[in-house]
Scaffold this motif. Structure first.
Motif, mmCIF file in Angstrom:
data_model
loop_
_atom_site.group_PDB
_atom_site.id
_atom_site.type_symbol
_atom_site.label_atom_id
_atom_site.label_comp_id
_atom_site.label_asym_id
_atom_site.label_seq_id
_atom_site.Cartn_x
_atom_site.Cartn_y
_atom_site.Cartn_z
ATOM 1 N N UNK A 207 5.864 8.421 5.516
ATOM 2 C CA UNK A 207 6.113 8.643 4.091
ATOM 3 C C UNK A 207 7.477 9.286 3.987
ATOM 4 N N UNK A 208 8.417 8.555 3.396
ATOM 5 C CA UNK A 208 9.810 9.005 3.375
ATOM 6 C C UNK A 208 10.278 9.133 1.935
ATOM 7 N N UNK A 209 10.692 10.338 1.562
ATOM 8 C CA UNK A 209 11.238 10.585 0.212
ATOM 9 C C UNK A 209 10.394 9.971 -0.892
ATOM 10 N N UNK A 210 9.094 9.999 -0.702
ATOM 11 C CA UNK A 210 8.186 9.455 -1.712
ATOM 12 C C UNK A 210 7.525 10.591 -2.467
ATOM 13 N N UNK A 211 7.081 10.261 -3.661
ATOM 14 C CA UNK A 211 6.389 11.269 -4.438
ATOM 15 C C UNK A 211 4.884 11.089 -4.243
ATOM 16 N N UNK A 212 4.254 12.084 -3.651
ATOM 17 C CA UNK A 212 2.846 11.982 -3.291
ATOM 18 C C UNK A 212 2.075 13.032 -4.071
ATOM 19 N N UNK A 213 1.198 12.579 -4.957
ATOM 20 C CA UNK A 213 0.424 13.541 -5.761
ATOM 21 C C UNK A 213 -0.547 14.297 -4.879
ATOM 22 N N UNK A 214 -0.685 15.552 -5.183
ATOM 23 C CA UNK A 214 -1.627 16.365 -4.438
ATOM 24 C C UNK A 214 -2.996 16.230 -5.077
ATOM 25 N N UNK A 215 -3.836 15.383 -4.469
ATOM 26 C CA UNK A 215 -5.191 15.231 -4.985
ATOM 27 C C UNK A 215 -6.130 16.231 -4.346
ATOM 28 N N UNK A 216 -5.539 17.138 -3.556
ATOM 29 C CA UNK A 216 -6.307 18.166 -2.859
ATOM 30 C C UNK A 216 -7.321 17.541 -1.898
ATOM 31 N N UNK A 217 -6.878 16.469 -1.281
ATOM 32 C CA UNK A 217 -7.708 15.824 -0.260
ATOM 33 C C UNK A 217 -7.132 16.173 1.101
ATOM 34 N N UNK A 218 -7.998 16.551 2.026
ATOM 35 C CA UNK A 218 -7.569 16.902 3.375
ATOM 36 C C UNK A 218 -7.393 15.612 4.166
ATOM 37 N N UNK A 219 -6.294 14.941 3.940
ATOM 38 C CA UNK A 219 -6.117 13.602 4.510
ATOM 39 C C UNK A 219 -5.952 13.624 6.023
ATOM 40 N N UNK A 220 -5.399 14.722 6.540
ATOM 41 C CA UNK A 220 -5.211 14.790 8.000
ATOM 42 C C UNK A 220 -6.560 14.733 8.707
ATOM 43 N N UNK A 221 -7.557 15.330 8.084
ATOM 44 C CA UNK A 221 -8.890 15.317 8.703
ATOM 45 C C UNK A 221 -9.539 13.954 8.638
ATOM 46 N N UNK A 222 -8.944 13.044 7.905
ATOM 47 C CA UNK A 222 -9.558 11.728 7.742
ATOM 48 C C UNK A 222 -9.227 10.769 8.861
ATOM 49 N N UNK A 223 -8.307 11.120 9.718
ATOM 50 C CA UNK A 223 -8.063 10.271 10.880
ATOM 51 C C UNK A 223 -9.320 10.289 11.737
ATOM 52 N N UNK A 224 -9.714 9.132 12.268
ATOM 53 C CA UNK A 224 -10.970 9.100 13.023
ATOM 54 C C UNK A 224 -10.884 9.911 14.314
ATOM 55 N N UNK A 225 -12.059 10.292 14.805
ATOM 56 C CA UNK A 225 -12.134 11.034 16.059
ATOM 57 C C UNK A 225 -11.738 10.130 17.214
#
Lengths: 622, 168
Positions: A207-225
């Motif tokens: 994600x480069x110089x993009x505007x990303x809304x903070x939906x308050x989602x823990x997206x890093x934790x969504x990567x699979x185990x």
């Protein structure tokens, strides 16, 4: 380069060509074509059909052709070659998403693996385009989801991408590997979370110089185990906190991770932990580069040791909220660095000196003008391999102090002879310094000078900046991209038209005296693809002078010039393959129609499929 | 000094002093001549005296993500409203007191906040502005003096009255 202009024009030609149903081309320049002729004469009944044999051979050969320019040429040879080329093209580049419809893409190419798609023109970055203008990814993702189940890579620039689009992408492509979103908007952390979770083969999420809304989602934790195939993860533009423990866990199970660009919510202590976990990194975005807490005495992590351990780092960026006292920690990697981005850090010459002194291998250097002419002199003294320099303004206003000037520019030109690309913001400049650069740096392909004070002349002689830019176009024979500024008369443009024979992109603001300037450029620069002009005295006559060119260009943007509706309409009527959009800067929903004769913004571009159907009310397509 | 095609060449006038030492000229470049249909009230008329040192839209051409980061004098906080699909951001430093802030929020999300009283909070509208402070506690907007609020507010949330916890 002419790939994209060839592409669309050649596609047009092909359509016409196929309609007329001509026989195979008898061009003798290619031995393979001669072979086609020869096999044509066999026309015996013995199976397998010679044309099919030929197509198989061609298919095998075309696998090796990756350049789009070559492929476009191949596709024009004859129907058979067109067909085989379409079957074997795996990567497609679309420079303007409105130049064709998704249906045309999926009709022609059946096996795409990679798509690069660009949307809004660059001036949209500077609030010159009202919101909701368009460039939606939605129709593209819908069409490609059906047509290309094996799609692996999507690279978007200046597109409007929603969370739903990302969800569809994640659901539709089981082999998806690379997502890069540059200067995009319309989505949030929830969309990213879906991609992270469902794209099990994801190698690249940038994600480069993009505007990303903070939906308050823990997206890093969504990567699979389990072990992750991640090779590149960039989220430095994401303006929301992340779950650091989850990030650390992800890094630990990503043995192939080479590029990690964290955002400013990652502290120095956290960065240290990441570096310890991933010493194999080659590219590191350092986040805030500021500690969470006040130093705790003997608990202080050894940052320099962490950098020492990361022997492979060649690219450093971040430093979003940096603390100067920690800057020297990066010293162990300086000698290996090829790319250093300090453009978010208010670094003084004094801070820069001990660092840059060791950066002998730097090829790309971005910084703020806080480094001053002094800092540029230090760069010039050491960085002999410099290819790309970008100096951004710390205080981006017209009347702010000017810490860099012609002195710094000239020093760079004298020290960095291999320079190829420069973007330089300053308050004032001299023709002498610009001319010196043109003479010292013959390898320049990109010259973008932004004198922030509008209409500023050479501050020593008081003359316009015509001669300086004239020297650039004359001496830099490889120049493909030029951005001009300062006080410029029509003469500057006559130089550009006369010497700028390879220029593909030209940016003009607050310059020129009359339509002659525009005419010089449109008549003189045969390779011109992208022309963006604002606040310059160019009118209908100037616009008309480019009629013969617009079909061969990606786009033309003219805002706050002196165009009339009638003049723009003339172009629209004369060129049916060119879409002419007219709109105002404030995107007032109440305006269904353009009233009055004045045109605030003209944006025209060629299109194979006519005007778009998704234009908002404030856009009038003539 | 000559004025060609309406272009102001004042900058090339010979005079003592540094270039740009005089006030910067108008918002609109004087080359713009025809009917302007613009909603902005600042400028557009050629005859109107130009405001001094006005910033032009999109100039210099620096992307907004760069501008924000370098300006230490901004204090952006996120604002969410229950039921609204998008988060917004505001710069707290742009407001000097609670009435200004509340008015801006009302405009942004198209609602009205109720009457505030220290004892009973906001009454009469169903919308309750709350904020999260540096300690992570959720407070009612208006409970502490403005300066204390503006330096400790991390984010704002406009709750629908029925959901506002009684603890506030």
């Amino acid at each position: 380069m002419t790939e994209e202009d060839s592409s669309a024009k050649m596609s047009e030609d092909v359509e016409r060509y196929l309609k007329l149903n001509p026989p195979c081309s008898s061009s003798s320049s290619s031995s393979a074509v001669a072979f086609a002729n020869k096999s044509g004469t066999f026309k015996s009944s013995s199976p397998p059909c010679p044309e099919h044999v030929l197509e198989n051979v061609l298919e095998s050969v075309l696998q090796f052709l990756t350049s789009r320019c070559d492929r476009n040429a191949v596709s024009l040879v004859c129907k058979s070659w067109y067909r085989v080329e379409a079957q074997t093209r795996f990567e497609v580049f679309i420079g303007n998403c409105y130049s064709l419809s998704p249906a045309r893409l999926t009709h022609r190419f059946k096996g795409l693996r990679s798509i690069v798609l660009k949307g809004k023109p660059r001036f949209a970055d500077f609030n010159l385009m009202p919101p909701n203008w368009g460039a939606q990814f939605a129709p593209w993702v819908v069409a490609t989801a059906k047509a290309y189940p094996w799609l692996e890579k999507v690279h978007l620039k200046r597109m409007f991408v929603t969370d739903d689009d990302l969800a569809l992408l994640a659901d539709s492509f089981p082999g998806f590997k690379e997502l890069t979103l540059v200067c995009c908007e319309g989505f949030g952390t929830s969309g990213i979370a879906v991609v992270a979770n469902k794209c099990r083969q994801l190698k690249v999420l940038d994600l480069v110089e993009s505007e990303v809304t903070d939906d308050e989602v823990d997206w890093i934790s969504c990567f699979p185990e389990g072990e992750s195939p991640l090779e590149s993860l960039s989220f430095d533009c994401v303006e929301s906190p992340i779950n650091f423990n989850a990030l650390e866990g992800l890094v630990v199970r990503s043995p192939f991770l080479k590029k990690l660009r964290t955002n400013r919510f990652v502290s120095l202590e956290e960065l240290h932990r990441l570096m310890v976990r991933a010493p194999q990194l080659t590219s590191l975005g350092t986040g805030s580069f500021s500690p969470d807490n006040a130093p705790q005495g003997e608990q202080l992590p050894d940052y320099a040791a962490a950098f020492l351990a990361c022997k492979s780092i060649v690219c450093l960026s971040g430093f979003r909220e940096f603390r100067p006292e920690y800057l020297l920690a990066i010293s162990p990697v300086c000698a290996n660095l090829t790319s250093l981005n300090f453009s978010y850090a208010n670094i003084s010459p004094h801070m820069l000196n001990p660092i840059i002194r060791n950066c002998h291998n730097i090829r790309v250097f971005w910084a703020l003008d806080s480094i001053r002419d002094e800092g540029l002199q230090a760069v010039a003294a050491t960085c002999k391999e410099l290819r790309e320099l970008r100096i951004f303004p710390f205080d981006p206003r017209e009347d702010s102090e000017g810490p860099v000037s012609g002195v710094g520019l000239q020093a760079i030109s004298e020290g960095c002879r291999k320079l190829e690309s420069i973007l330089y913001f300053c308050q004032r400049m001299t023709n002498e310094a610009v001319t010196a650069m043109s003479e010292n740096c013959p390898q320049l392909t990109v010259f973008r000078l932004c004198i922030m004070g509008r209409h500023r002349p050479d501050h020593v002689t008081g003359k316009p900046m015509d001669d300086g830019f004239g020297a650039i176009v004359k001496n830099c024979k490889k120049l493909t991209r030029l951005a001009v500024s300062g006080l410029l008369t029509d003469e500057a443009f006559s130089y550009i038209g006369e010497y700028g024979k390879l220029i593909r992109t030209l940016s003009v603001a607050f310059a020129g005296n009359s339509d002659k300037a525009l005419r010089y450029v449109l008549e003189g620069c045969p390779k011109l693809q992208k022309l963006e002009i604002r606040d310059s005295p160019f009118g209908d006559a100037g616009l008309r002078s480019g009629m013969h060119r617009y079909c061969n260009m990606r786009f033309v943007w003219l805002s706050s010039c002196v165009l009339s509706l009638g003049g723009c309409r003339d172009v629209a009527q004369a060129l049916p393959n060119v879409v002419v959009e007219v709109f105002g800067s404030d995107g007032d929903d109440d305006d269904d129609t353009v009233t009055g004769d004045y045109v605030e913004t003209l944006y025209l571009y060629r299109s194979l499929d006519g005007p778009r159907k998704d234009a908002p009310k404030f856009v009038t397509i003539l | 000094m000559e004025v060609t095609n309406g272009l102001n060449l004042k900058d090339t006038e010979l005079r003592l002093g540094l270039p740009g030492a005089q006030e910067e000229q108008q918002l609109e470049v004087s080359c713009v001549r025809s009917n302007n249909k613009r909603k902005n009230n600042d400028s557009t008329e050629e005859s109107a005296p130009p405001p001094a040192k006005t910033q032009i839209v999109g100039w210099p051409p620096v992307r907004s993500n760069r501008k924000n980061n370098n300006n230490k004098n901004v204090s952006y906080v996120k604002v969410s409203m229950d039921g609204a699909p998008y988060l917004r951001k505001i710069d707290l430093k742009m407001y000097k007191n609670y009435p200004e802030l509340l008015k801006a929020l009302e405009n942004m999300f198209k609602f009205t906040v109720g009457e505030y009283s220290e004892r009973e909070g906001y009454k009469g509208s169903g919308f309750v502005p709350t904020y999260e402070d540096k300690d992570g506690d959720w407070m009612l907007v208006g409970d502490v003096p403005w300066d204390m609020f503006s330096s400790s507010c991390q984010k704002l949330r406009i709750m629908k009255g029925s959901e506002a916890p009684t603890a506030l």
